[in-house]
Write an enzyme that holds these catalytic residues in place. Structure first.
Site, short mmCIF file in Angstrom:
data_model
loop_
_atom_site.label_atom_id
_atom_site.label_comp_id
_atom_site.label_asym_id
_atom_site.label_seq_id
_atom_site.Cartn_x
_atom_site.Cartn_y
_atom_site.Cartn_z
N HIS A 71 -52.95 -20.77 21.99
CA HIS A 71 -52.76 -22.04 21.12
C HIS A 71 -53.28 -20.78 19.98
O HIS A 71 -53.68 -21.80 18.71
CB HIS A 71 -54.08 -22.76 21.00
CG HIS A 71 -53.56 -23.34 22.60
ND1 HIS A 71 -54.07 -23.45 23.79
CD2 HIS A 71 -53.40 -24.13 22.71
CE1 HIS A 71 -54.43 -24.34 24.66
NE2 HIS A 71 -53.30 -25.48 23.70
N ASP A 98 -62.62 9.19 57.79
CA ASP A 98 -61.84 9.67 58.75
C ASP A 98 -60.38 10.85 58.48
O ASP A 98 -59.64 10.98 57.97
CB ASP A 98 -60.69 8.52 58.85
CG ASP A 98 -60.50 8.57 60.32
OD1 ASP A 98 -60.09 8.76 60.88
OD2 ASP A 98 -59.82 7.00 60.26
N HIS A 132 -58.06 11.41 61.94
CA HIS A 132 -56.70 10.35 62.27
C HIS A 132 -56.05 12.01 61.25
O HIS A 132 -54.57 11.59 61.96
CB HIS A 132 -57.09 9.52 61.21
CG HIS A 132 -56.77 8.61 59.41
ND1 HIS A 132 -57.08 9.56 58.58
CD2 HIS A 132 -55.46 9.04 58.91
CE1 HIS A 132 -57.28 10.02 58.17
NE2 HIS A 132 -55.85 9.68 57.85
N HIS A 141 -51.02 12.18 60.36
CA HIS A 141 -50.29 13.14 59.44
C HIS A 141 -49.38 14.48 60.31
O HIS A 141 -49.53 15.38 59.22
CB HIS A 141 -51.06 13.42 58.45
CG HIS A 141 -51.78 12.75 57.30
ND1 HIS A 141 -51.23 11.52 56.62
CD2 HIS A 141 -52.84 11.86 57.55
CE1 HIS A 141 -51.62 10.11 56.40
NE2 HIS A 141 -52.95 10.56 56.83
N ASP A 171 -49.64 6.54 56.35
CA ASP A 171 -51.36 5.67 56.98
C ASP A 171 -50.82 4.33 56.42
O ASP A 171 -51.47 3.14 57.07
CB ASP A 171 -52.34 5.92 55.57
CG ASP A 171 -53.18 7.82 55.58
OD1 ASP A 171 -53.14 8.14 57.12
OD2 ASP A 171 -53.11 7.80 54.27
FE1 FES Z 1 -55.80 -21.53 23.89
FE2 FES Z 1 -56.65 -19.19 24.84
S1 FES Z 1 -56.12 -20.81 22.78
S2 FES Z 1 -55.57 -21.44 26.23
#
Ligand code: FES
Length: 464
Positions: free
Chosen positions: A111, A212, A215, A220, A368
């Site tokens: 928004h 470790d 190992h 390796h 690994d």
């Molecule tokens: Fe509405 Fe971020 S502005 S969820």
């Protein structure tokens, strides 16, 4: 007998014995254990979230995670750092989807609410018409996170009662200074990180990196021969290999630890002439600045974990964050750690070799990965899961050392730092708050009283 020793450690049924030498297999599998870890470990410990080199200028930001929480880390106009939860205070949308960049503000794409570099809510579309002066923007900033740095490494913490970052690192600072401060300006991280997913519990790589050494010569063996011949005699875990004095292992009060292979930083860099030259040229500066004990560390190789989920290999110079994604999966973020003042070609050669060995498709990383996944998924069997695992190696061959802080084990191949990691893991799970953890410092000290392994050993050696 599977009871933890301290009064503050009895909040949950113990999953680790009182010296950290055995762990219930449930620690790698159970959803309820994982939930407790999120609440009691990841919400209360300092977690690595960045480095100065990743956000050098005002306005620079990176996005990252603290466990499963999305986080923005932002460099402020005055050069300080702020971090906040990357989730809009309107309807919860993720604010920033970029990995990194430079921004004057963060705008939610749902928004359009606008948050400043410091996370405060600075603008709301059609505010007057929609809210009629009824919206208190000062209370709707992004949720802030405590931020502190140590030698350029940036950590975040959700718990106001947690100790300072320096106190949390504790004795480990003495060791970290050797390389994070270095001879002339310390380290930086080369990003952006390589990212991959691995089907394992987050503690399997964390415990592997914390200590470790066992190992290395087995898992390796082939890769070690390929990248640089035998490493300190480790290749193939030969029966005639000496155990004692094959490097050292270290563990600290808050579960951090590492294993040291002597002289290995230069030995494994046979194809990295620039880095070997850099280490040889600068080791004298380390001796002067920190003394011969830390010069030993400087030219050694470290397998390291900072509790809980940050690990690095110094010498191979890979730097990892194990971001948990539920109990059975992690996202692995891999940076390269380089000396800040090395020349560009040296930095690039270190990065090339680090990626070849411990990048997503690196020779040693691939070795690994299969073990880590198998050690996790084997515990889906209900009978298997009732068993316990063992990390007792070297338990009577460790203790306080006259020179090195923390607790020191006699060999790189040992499980001293495993035990330290899991003792603290259980303690964090059980403790109701940091006050209880602090009160338990005496229990830690008492564990090591009259442990004369090192004084006895060193005087015996002197007598030889
Ligand atoms: Fe509405 Fe971020 S502005 S969820």
């Amino acid at each position: 007998t599977k009871k933890h020793g301290s009064d503050v450690m009895n909040g949950s049924s113990a999953l680790v014995d009182n010296i950290g030498a055995s762990q219930s297999r449930r620690v790698f599998w159970d959803q309820d254990v994982y939930q407790l870890e999120l609440e009691r470990i990841f919400s209360r410990c300092w977690l690595m979230i960045g480095h100065d080199s990743l956000v050098p200028k005002p306005g620079d930001f990176i996005t990252t995670y603290m466990a499963e929480d999305r986080v923005i880390l932002s460099r402020q106009p005055d050069g300080s750092l702020k971090a906040f939860i990357n989730s809009c205070t309107h309807r919860g949308n993720q604010i920033c989807h970029a990995d990194s960049g430079s921004a004057k503000a963060f705008v939610c794409n749902y928004h359009g609410w606008v948050f400043g570099q410091d996370g405060s809510l600075v603008d709301v579309p059609m505010e007057e018409r929609c809210y009629h002066s009824d919206l208190d923007k000062s209370k709707l900033g992004l949720a802030p996170i405590r931020v502190e740095t140590y030698k350029g490494f940036i950590f975040g913490c959700h718990d106001p009662e947690a100790p300072s970052l320096e106190d949390y690192l504790g004795d480990f600072c003495w060791y970290l200074d050797t390389i994070w401060d270095g001879p002339d300006g310390g380290l930086e991280l080369l990003g952006p990180p390589l990212k991959s997913t691995l089907a394992c519990n987050w503690k399997v790589p964390a415990e592997n990196f914390v200590g470790d050494g066992y190992h290395v010569g087995w898992t390796h063996a082939a890769a070690l021969q390929m990248i640089g011949g035998e490493l300190a005699g480790l290749s193939g875990n030969r029966a005639d290999m000496p155990f004692d004095d094959l490097g050292l292992q270290f563990t600290m009060r808050h579960g951090h630890g590492f294993g040291l292979i002597d002289n290995a930083a230069t030995a494994i860099h046979v194809k990295r002439d620039g880095y070997v030259k850099y280490l040889e040229e600068t080791r004298g500066g380390i001796r002067e600045k920190f003394g011969p004990e830390r010069e030993r560390l400087y030219v050694g190789h470290w397998n390291t974990s900072i509790f809980p989920n940050c690990s690095f290999l110094y010498g191979t110079n890979t730097f990892k964050i194990w971001h948990p994604r539920g109990p059975h999966e992690i996202e692995v973020w891999t940076y390269t750690m380089v000396p800040k003042n090395a020349d560009t070609e040296t930095k690039r050669s270190i990065q090339r070799e680090a990626i070849r060995s411990f990048g997503t498709a690196g020779t040693l990383e691939s070795d690994d990965g299969e073990n880590m996944s198998s050690a996790t998924y084997n515990n889906n069997g209900i009978i298997t899961r009732k068993g316990w695992m063992n990390s007792s190696m070297g338990k009577d061959r460790e203790g306080p050392h006259p020179v090195y802080p923390g607790i020191v084990g006699v060999s790189f191949i040992g499980e001293t730092s495993y035990r330290g990691f899991y003792r603290f893991w259980q303690e964090m799970l059980d403790a109701p708050d940091w006050a209880a953890i602090r009160a338990n410092d005496d229990t830690w000290d008492a564990m090591w009283t009259n442990r004369n392994f090192w004084p006895d050993r060193l005087s015996a050696k002197q007598a030889e």
